[in-house]
Scaffold this motif. Structure first.
Motif, mmCIF file in Angstrom:
data_model
loop_
_atom_site.group_PDB
_atom_site.id
_atom_site.type_symbol
_atom_site.label_atom_id
_atom_site.label_comp_id
_atom_site.label_asym_id
_atom_site.label_seq_id
_atom_site.Cartn_x
_atom_site.Cartn_y
_atom_site.Cartn_z
ATOM 1 N N MET A 17 0.853 -1.182 0.000
ATOM 2 C CA MET A 17 0.000 0.000 0.000
ATOM 3 C C MET A 17 0.890 1.232 0.000
ATOM 4 O O MET A 17 1.466 1.585 0.993
ATOM 5 N N LYS A 18 1.034 1.863 -1.145
ATOM 6 C CA LYS A 18 1.826 3.092 -1.171
ATOM 7 C C LYS A 18 0.958 4.194 -1.725
ATOM 8 O O LYS A 18 1.047 4.570 -2.875
ATOM 9 N N LYS A 19 0.052 4.671 -0.896
ATOM 10 C CA LYS A 19 -0.766 5.809 -1.294
ATOM 11 C C LYS A 19 -0.413 6.940 -0.353
ATOM 12 O O LYS A 19 0.689 7.456 -0.390
ATOM 13 N N ARG A 20 -1.336 7.287 0.539
ATOM 14 C CA ARG A 20 -1.081 8.327 1.532
ATOM 15 C C ARG A 20 -2.031 8.160 2.700
ATOM 16 O O ARG A 20 -3.036 7.464 2.604
ATOM 17 N N LEU A 21 -1.673 8.792 3.788
ATOM 18 C CA LEU A 21 -2.516 8.802 4.973
ATOM 19 C C LEU A 21 -3.144 10.178 5.043
ATOM 20 O O LEU A 21 -2.438 11.189 4.927
ATOM 21 N N ILE A 22 -4.465 10.218 5.207
ATOM 22 C CA ILE A 22 -5.144 11.507 5.349
ATOM 23 C C ILE A 22 -5.759 11.588 6.738
ATOM 24 O O ILE A 22 -6.208 10.590 7.296
ATOM 25 N N VAL A 23 -5.746 12.797 7.280
ATOM 26 C CA VAL A 23 -6.365 13.085 8.567
ATOM 27 C C VAL A 23 -7.401 14.160 8.297
ATOM 28 O O VAL A 23 -7.075 15.209 7.747
ATOM 29 N N ALA A 24 -8.656 13.894 8.667
ATOM 30 C CA ALA A 24 -9.719 14.849 8.364
ATOM 31 C C ALA A 24 -10.412 15.373 9.612
ATOM 32 O O ALA A 24 -10.751 14.608 10.510
ATOM 33 N N CYS A 25 -10.579 16.691 9.626
ATOM 34 C CA CYS A 25 -11.426 17.341 10.635
ATOM 35 C C CYS A 25 -12.303 18.329 9.883
ATOM 36 O O CYS A 25 -12.245 18.413 8.660
ATOM 37 N N SER A 58 -12.288 21.574 9.355
ATOM 38 C CA SER A 58 -11.690 22.588 8.491
ATOM 39 C C SER A 58 -10.426 22.122 7.799
ATOM 40 O O SER A 58 -9.975 22.728 6.833
ATOM 41 N N GLY A 59 -9.803 21.064 8.289
ATOM 42 C CA GLY A 59 -8.551 20.604 7.705
ATOM 43 C C GLY A 59 -7.367 21.457 8.116
ATOM 44 O O GLY A 59 -6.293 21.366 7.541
ATOM 45 N N GLU A 91 -1.237 13.798 5.135
ATOM 46 C CA GLU A 91 -1.825 15.099 4.821
ATOM 47 C C GLU A 91 -3.081 15.354 5.640
ATOM 48 O O GLU A 91 -3.881 14.442 5.864
ATOM 49 N N ALA A 92 -3.251 16.607 6.044
ATOM 50 C CA ALA A 92 -4.482 17.048 6.694
ATOM 51 C C ALA A 92 -5.443 17.532 5.611
ATOM 52 O O ALA A 92 -5.032 18.243 4.697
#
Length: 99
Positions: free
Chosen positions: A1-9, A11-12, A37-38
């Motif tokens: 798995m070589k994509k990305r990690l996203i963190v969401a709130c 507003s970002g 990435e946020a």
């Protein structure tokens, strides 16, 4: 798995950026390089197709969880990265996916 990690709130910007920075730092401490990435929750459905891991601040709705499942995106809670409670087990699960 070589994509990305996203963190969401919502507003970002604030909470998701704090968690993203913490995860990035922990990965670097373990010698791992992985894009983190946020993002803001309003764009989550557009972000999921290019993500492999999704860390949420507020519980995502069922539609988002279903989309993540269909795309094979692993979903984790982000609050442990703020509180410190349970962070080791969540981080270990994320790290296992990345390695």
């Amino acid at each position: 798995m070589k994509k990305r990690l996203i963190v969401a709130c919502g507003s970002g910007v604030a909470t998701s950026q704090t968690i993203a920075s913490k995860i990035q730092s922990m990965l670097e401490d373990d010698g791992l390089t992985f894009p983190v990435e946020a993002v803001d929750y309003k764009s989550i459905q557009n972000e999921l197709p290019t993500a492999g891991i999704y860390v949420y601040v507020a519980q995502p709705d069922d539609e988002v969880l279903e989309q993540a499942k269909n795309l094979g995106v692993e979903v984790f809670p982000g609050i442990p990265f703020l509180t410190g409670m349970g962070v080791a087990s969540v981080y270990d699960s994320i790290k296992e996916l990345i390695q």
